[in-house]
Scaffold this motif. Structure first.
Motif, PDB file in Angstrom:
ATOM      1  N   PHE A 172      -9.234  -0.536   6.054  1.00 23.55           N
ATOM      2  CA  PHE A 172      -8.758  -1.759   6.709  1.00 23.55           C
ATOM      3  C   PHE A 172      -7.320  -1.593   7.192  1.00 23.55           C
ATOM      4  O   PHE A 172      -6.972  -2.028   8.299  1.00 23.55           O
ATOM      5  N   TYR A 173      -6.491  -0.950   6.393  1.00 23.12           N
ATOM      6  CA  TYR A 173      -5.073  -0.792   6.750  1.00 23.12           C
ATOM      7  C   TYR A 173      -4.886   0.183   7.912  1.00 23.12           C
ATOM      8  O   TYR A 173      -4.056  -0.039   8.797  1.00 23.12           O
ATOM      9  N   ASN A 174      -5.663   1.238   7.934  1.00 21.01           N
ATOM     10  CA  ASN A 174      -5.468   2.290   8.935  1.00 21.01           C
ATOM     11  C   ASN A 174      -6.291   2.093  10.195  1.00 21.01           C
ATOM     12  O   ASN A 174      -6.242   2.953  11.096  1.00 21.01           O
ATOM     13  N   THR A 175      -7.058   1.033  10.289  1.00 18.05           N
ATOM     14  CA  THR A 175      -7.818   0.756  11.517  1.00 18.05           C
ATOM     15  C   THR A 175      -7.262  -0.456  12.251  1.00 18.05           C
ATOM     16  O   THR A 175      -7.952  -1.044  13.082  1.00 18.05           O
ATOM     17  N   GLN A 176      -6.022  -0.848  11.951  1.00 19.93           N
ATOM     18  CA  GLN A 176      -5.410  -1.949  12.678  1.00 19.93           C
ATOM     19  C   GLN A 176      -5.194  -1.538  14.145  1.00 19.93           C
ATOM     20  O   GLN A 176      -4.686  -0.441  14.412  1.00 19.93           O
ATOM     21  N   TYR A 202      -6.626  11.651  -2.602  1.00 21.96           N
ATOM     22  CA  TYR A 202      -6.056  11.832  -1.261  1.00 21.96           C
ATOM     23  C   TYR A 202      -5.651  10.492  -0.645  1.00 21.96           C
ATOM     24  O   TYR A 202      -4.568  10.362  -0.057  1.00 21.96           O
ATOM     25  N   LEU A 203      -6.502   9.467  -0.785  1.00 25.04           N
ATOM     26  CA  LEU A 203      -6.199   8.166  -0.193  1.00 25.04           C
ATOM     27  C   LEU A 203      -4.976   7.534  -0.844  1.00 25.04           C
ATOM     28  O   LEU A 203      -4.131   6.945  -0.160  1.00 25.04           O
ATOM     29  N   VAL A 204      -4.869   7.639  -2.170  1.00 25.63           N
ATOM     30  CA  VAL A 204      -3.698   7.091  -2.855  1.00 25.63           C
ATOM     31  C   VAL A 204      -2.439   7.812  -2.399  1.00 25.63           C
ATOM     32  O   VAL A 204      -1.402   7.192  -2.097  1.00 25.63           O
ATOM     33  N   SER A 205      -2.507   9.140  -2.309  1.00 25.03           N
ATOM     34  CA  SER A 205      -1.355   9.917  -1.875  1.00 25.03           C
ATOM     35  C   SER A 205      -0.963   9.576  -0.442  1.00 25.03           C
ATOM     36  O   SER A 205       0.231   9.467  -0.118  1.00 25.03           O
ATOM     37  N   ALA A 206      -1.959   9.371   0.418  1.00 20.28           N
ATOM     38  CA  ALA A 206      -1.672   9.049   1.819  1.00 20.28           C
ATOM     39  C   ALA A 206      -1.003   7.686   1.946  1.00 20.28           C
ATOM     40  O   ALA A 206      -0.057   7.517   2.727  1.00 20.28           O
ATOM     41  N   LEU A 207      -1.463   6.701   1.191  1.00 19.37           N
ATOM     42  CA  LEU A 207      -0.859   5.365   1.251  1.00 19.37           C
ATOM     43  C   LEU A 207       0.569   5.375   0.717  1.00 19.37           C
ATOM     44  O   LEU A 207       1.463   4.746   1.281  1.00 19.37           O
ATOM     45  N   SER A 231       2.609   8.014   0.572  1.00 12.01           N
ATOM     46  CA  SER A 231       3.448   8.790   1.482  1.00 12.01           C
ATOM     47  C   SER A 231       3.811   8.001   2.732  1.00 12.01           C
ATOM     48  O   SER A 231       4.907   8.154   3.282  1.00 12.01           O
ATOM     49  N   ALA A 232       2.900   7.157   3.176  1.00 10.90           N
ATOM     50  CA  ALA A 232       3.161   6.328   4.355  1.00 10.90           C
ATOM     51  C   ALA A 232       3.986   5.093   4.027  1.00 10.90           C
ATOM     52  O   ALA A 232       4.255   4.284   4.914  1.00 10.90           O
ATOM     53  N   GLN A 233       4.381   4.952   2.751  1.00  9.63           N
ATOM     54  CA  GLN A 233       5.154   3.795   2.287  1.00  9.63           C
ATOM     55  C   GLN A 233       4.465   2.488   2.704  1.00  9.63           C
ATOM     56  O   GLN A 233       5.074   1.577   3.251  1.00  9.63           O
ATOM     57  N   ALA A 234       3.174   2.454   2.410  1.00 12.38           N
ATOM     58  CA  ALA A 234       2.361   1.316   2.827  1.00 12.38           C
ATOM     59  C   ALA A 234       2.505   0.103   1.926  1.00 12.38           C
ATOM     60  O   ALA A 234       2.067  -0.989   2.302  1.00 12.38           O
ATOM     61  N   PHE A 235       3.130   0.274   0.751  1.00 12.05           N
ATOM     62  CA  PHE A 235       3.163  -0.817  -0.212  1.00 12.05           C
ATOM     63  C   PHE A 235       4.541  -1.459  -0.270  1.00 12.05           C
ATOM     64  O   PHE A 235       5.575  -0.789  -0.161  1.00 12.05           O
ATOM     65  N   HIS A 236       4.522  -2.762  -0.458  1.00 10.50           N
ATOM     66  CA  HIS A 236       5.736  -3.543  -0.701  1.00 10.50           C
ATOM     67  C   HIS A 236       5.644  -4.041  -2.138  1.00 10.50           C
ATOM     68  O   HIS A 236       4.862  -4.949  -2.443  1.00 10.50           O
ATOM     69  N   LEU A 237       6.433  -3.448  -3.034  1.00  6.47           N
ATOM     70  CA  LEU A 237       6.348  -3.765  -4.455  1.00  6.47           C
ATOM     71  C   LEU A 237       6.952  -5.133  -4.727  1.00  6.47           C
ATOM     72  O   LEU A 237       8.063  -5.444  -4.299  1.00  6.47           O
ATOM     73  N   LEU A 238       6.206  -5.934  -5.489  1.00  7.85           N
ATOM     74  CA  LEU A 238       6.625  -7.283  -5.860  1.00  7.85           C
ATOM     75  C   LEU A 238       6.675  -7.406  -7.380  1.00  7.85           C
ATOM     76  O   LEU A 238       6.048  -6.599  -8.091  1.00  7.85           O
ATOM     77  N   PRO A 239       7.388  -8.399  -7.903  1.00  2.25           N
ATOM     78  CA  PRO A 239       7.348  -8.642  -9.358  1.00  2.25           C
ATOM     79  C   PRO A 239       5.944  -9.004  -9.812  1.00  2.25           C
ATOM     80  O   PRO A 239       5.029  -9.203  -8.999  1.00  2.25           O
TER      81      PRO A 239
END
Length: 317
Positions: free
Chosen positions: A113-117, A166-171, A173-181
């Protein structure tokens, strides 16, 4: 999925969905059921052929129409809510309480879903650059996601491990996450999903569905408090004077003295009747005590007998 009545934007008169649709029970419930169906269908096909799990997943993703998800809404304000909520519902299936297989399928779905935007469209569509994900002591979704590949060690799940890693590493590495409390601190917006519950009468801002013809807990509390206030005001308006108890006791004693005078309180008939009542009470008390259930205690027979001997039970106040 059910489609609600759309509202018109105030700009160019285009008909668009409001952001509240994607935080309502209409969308949340339907998407959760679709995710569950996706996990179940992939599991059925995985049992038959697990040589290329991610290729198999992409075929199922396209066959079930998930590839059209990004064309559901184009308005930037509504699209932002749509992307965040959808990614959040994929993430909620990756918590440690879910089965490792379900967590892996949710990871496949989130990555796809994230990579097919859509990109390069004119005008450009709003895209989700960073996926909000809580990290905390109690609900650490990020650590749960990072540690998922290490959970896929059984012979049945082993074919999924290299793809998940591989998918976890790719996400990451792409800094796809915004860490929240932690989610317990209410860092996500909205704090709870669904935020709006759709019932037949319309939308209510509550986390509990209200059935038609039944009052919600909030309505019952409001009605109870209103009734209590009305009773309190009525008692204040009709409260007796402070000496009402003394006046009532005096009236009772006066009426009682007049009654004893008229029927002859010291007569033999009154005394005989009093003794008969005392005898029957004693028999009833003894019968109860014989049963051994303790219900005959507290009869106050000493006071009753004393009153009968002192002039009759009518003198007992």
């Amino acid at each position: 999925m059910d489609i609600p009545i759309p509202t018109r934007s105030t700009g160019r008169g285009q008909v668009v969905l409001q952001p509240s649709y994607f935080t309502s029970s209409i969308y949340i419930k339907a998407l959760r059921e679709d995710i569950t169906a996706l996990v179940h269908n992939f599991h059925e096909q995985y049992k038959e052929d697990n040589t290329e799990p991610f290729t198999l997943f992409k075929k199922l993703w396209n066959a079930q129409g998930w590839k059209w998800m990004h064309f559901k809404v184009f308005d930037s304000r509504t699209r932002e809510t749509f992307l965040n909520v959808t990614a959040r519902l994929f993430l909620e299936r990756m918590v440690k309480t879910e089965a490792p297989f379900t967590r892996t399928v949710a990871l496949f779905a989130l990555y796809t879903f994230y990579n097919t935007q859509p990109t390069g469209s004119a005008p450009a569509l709003h895209s989700l650059s960073h996926i909000p994900i809580p990290i905390g002591m109690l609900s650490d979704q990020y650590t749960s996601l990072i540690g998922l590949p290490s959970m896929l060690t059984s012979p049945y799940l082993a074919p999924l491990q290299p793809f998940a890693a591989y998918l976890v590493s790719a996400l990451v590495s792409a800094q796809a996450f915004h860490l929240l409390p932690s989610s317990e601190l209410g860092a996500l917006t909205p704090r709870e999903l669904p935020r709006e519950i759709y019932v037949e009468e319309g939308l209510i801002d509550s986390n509990q569905p209200q059935r038609k013809g039944h009052n919600s807990k909030r309505d019952k509390v409001i009605k109870a408090r209103t009734a209590l206030d009305l009773v309190g005001r009525w008692l204040e308006q009709t409260a007796p004077p402070s000496d009402a108890g003394t006046a009532t006791a005096k009236q009772y004693k006066a009426h009682k003295a007049r009654l004893l005078a008229e029927i002859g309180g010291e007569s033999a008939a009154v005394g005989s009747a009093s003794q008969g009542v005392v005898q029957r009470l004693q028999e009833a008390q003894e019968a109860q005590e014989t049963q051994g259930d303790g219900s005959g205690s507290g009869w106050g027979m000493g006071r009753v007998a004393a009153a009968a001997a002192g002039g009759g039970l009518l003198r007992l106040v």
